[in-house]
Scaffold this motif. Sequence first.
Motif: not given
Length: 716
Positions: A32-33, A36, A49, A68, A70-71, A74-75
């Motif tokens: 994921w990291q 992204t 993902l 999610l 952490q995602l 970033k978004l």
Amino acid sequence: MTSTPRWPRLSLLAASLMLVAGAQAAPLAGQWQADTDALISGQRQQITLNVHFDTDSATLSQADQQALTQLAAKLAPMLDGQMALAISGHTDSAGAEEYNLGLSQRRAQSVAQFLTSLMPEQHIRIESRYFGETQPLQSNDSARGMAANRRVEITLAALYALGAQGGQPAVGPATSFSPDGGLALASDPSGRLALWQLAEGCPQYTTEVNDSPVMASAISPNGRLAASGHLDGTVRLWDLATGDLINTRYGHDDTVVDITFSQDGKWLFSASHDHSAALWDLTDARQHKLDTEGALPLSALTANHNGRRLALGDIGGNLSLWNLATRTKVSEQKLLHGRINDMAYSSNDRFLAVAGGNGELVLLDTEAGESHTLSHPSAHGITALAFSPDGQRLATAWSNQQLVVWDTASGRRLQQRPTEGTIHRLSFNANGHLLNGAGEATLSQWDSDRFELVRQQDLARPDHQPQPGQAGEIWREPTTGVPFVWVEGGCYIQGCDSGSQSCAKDETPAHEVCVDGFWMAQTELTQDQWQTLMPSNPSRYALGGDHPVEQVSWFDAQRFTCKLNATSEYEFRLPTEAEFEYACRNGGQNTNFGNDEVAAAADELPSNPAKVKTGEAIHMPVSALPNNALGLSGLNSHVWEWTLDVYDKAGYQAHRRHNPLFIGDNEYHFLSADTHRVERGGGWDTGGRFQSCQRRQYDLPETRAFFTGFRLVRRP
């Protein structure tokens, strides 16, 4: 039960993050990291993902909630409209088919609602899809396979390059080139447009900040108009020469992703994330919508050169062709396995090239009705493509910073070379010898024969804040030494308003206009000042020093200001007619001559320019001319001076009131008719009253006359 997906709309927030169709193979959770980061940096254009669930459950695990979170972090900083988001729910085969369809819906909603709760201030719309058991990743014959199939896929796609940090849209995606390859229109994160002269490597102008980011742009075939598509769904039309906004068109409900002109320049075509395509008749402001009901959000469009076909591509890889005469769909096919990024017709319209965000490249032969795949899906997407003018070569730019050129007839790869950064727009110049490429903040040119880098230009422009002065304050430009005087803004009566003399038709009607404050050059540009940036002195009377430069065309003056802009943190241009007359009238006073000496000379010798005191020696140093009340000289004599305005023989009928700038009519914009630019201030070829503040002269912009020069204005 069929495998047709269900599409309930979750109206969570205002629209900007759009749906992406077609999930790809899911990466492992540990990726994921990295995935992204690759998406944000532009190394990849699309990732998927996976979130997994227990049997018969739609509840997120603690580990997935953490991932999610952490995602979302970033978004969250990303600008609205830069990222596309699709969520699709799936199940294994345990349980009834109808029950599994509902379970997959609950799983998709669970992920969508959790993401939205983490980004309450973001303007996003998430549309979820659910497929039940119809799209397994692995066989349901094993427990491991069933566990892999109990999932929600989160597909993220970069609609544009996001830049290194992902916080702002990149310049490159909204860059467009003139048909001859000599001009580039670029955008920046604040929504400004900048016109660049590629041969000189300098910016002609930068527009004011737009209230909505620019997502696409185009230049008309005759090089007189520019168009921009915006995040808020608007389409805006600009005068290319001056950067003046002509009008704003409303017709889309979401981001305009692509835009292009017809070959005759009378039509503008736009595609939007709202699933629609619009045809704008620029001559009468009418708009026509194509019947794209049921389509996915559009991602690209292109029109062929004979004006008969429009090609539309969407985020699911579907290509549709439309008859422009009847505005009906001719054909539709699933061409790519993912988003269509760019499309182009060859100059003879035989070939249509279609490039995908997953690296697919397909060449359609419109005569034979055949398609040829030049590149299959890969980890890297194609960001831009362009045909050479003869149609024999096809250039493609890739997200892994590669440039590849193909032979159109054979599909053979001819050249490949690395680029500095990802290229988002490509265009050959008119003879095909140069290939232009626009990146996030750079313009590059390659010799298309040897494939060597010829020039690279930084597109960054200063984020300048207005700096007005005090009335009469003088500021000196450091490169050329030109002194500028601050002129306070105000309103005045422009045009012929004197009953004691006859008025020329083009000087009427007298009308009130208002101008904002501006910095105006104290004198006409001198020959020494000209040569600080230009290679030679064009003047017939090349006396040097502070004698005015003359025998310069309007285009020459534009080139000079362009070069000066490249060296300065400020921006310079020619004055408008309204600014010139306002300054000549001592700040809009009811006078036709800036000082008594000029007025007396005009009364004594109304038709003998050789003896008018301010120009009796024909060529005088600008320092010898008397100043008016604002501290400006030469506004009534010496050389005629170019202004920005297009000449209108009907006078001021079509001029606006605030900061007027006449940029031509339909005959100029669409029919490529010759146009004239206005000159002001009188010259040594005229005398007396012909040097009054209201008097207008005009000439073709390419004309070089020994009695014509110019002065500059600096934006505050």
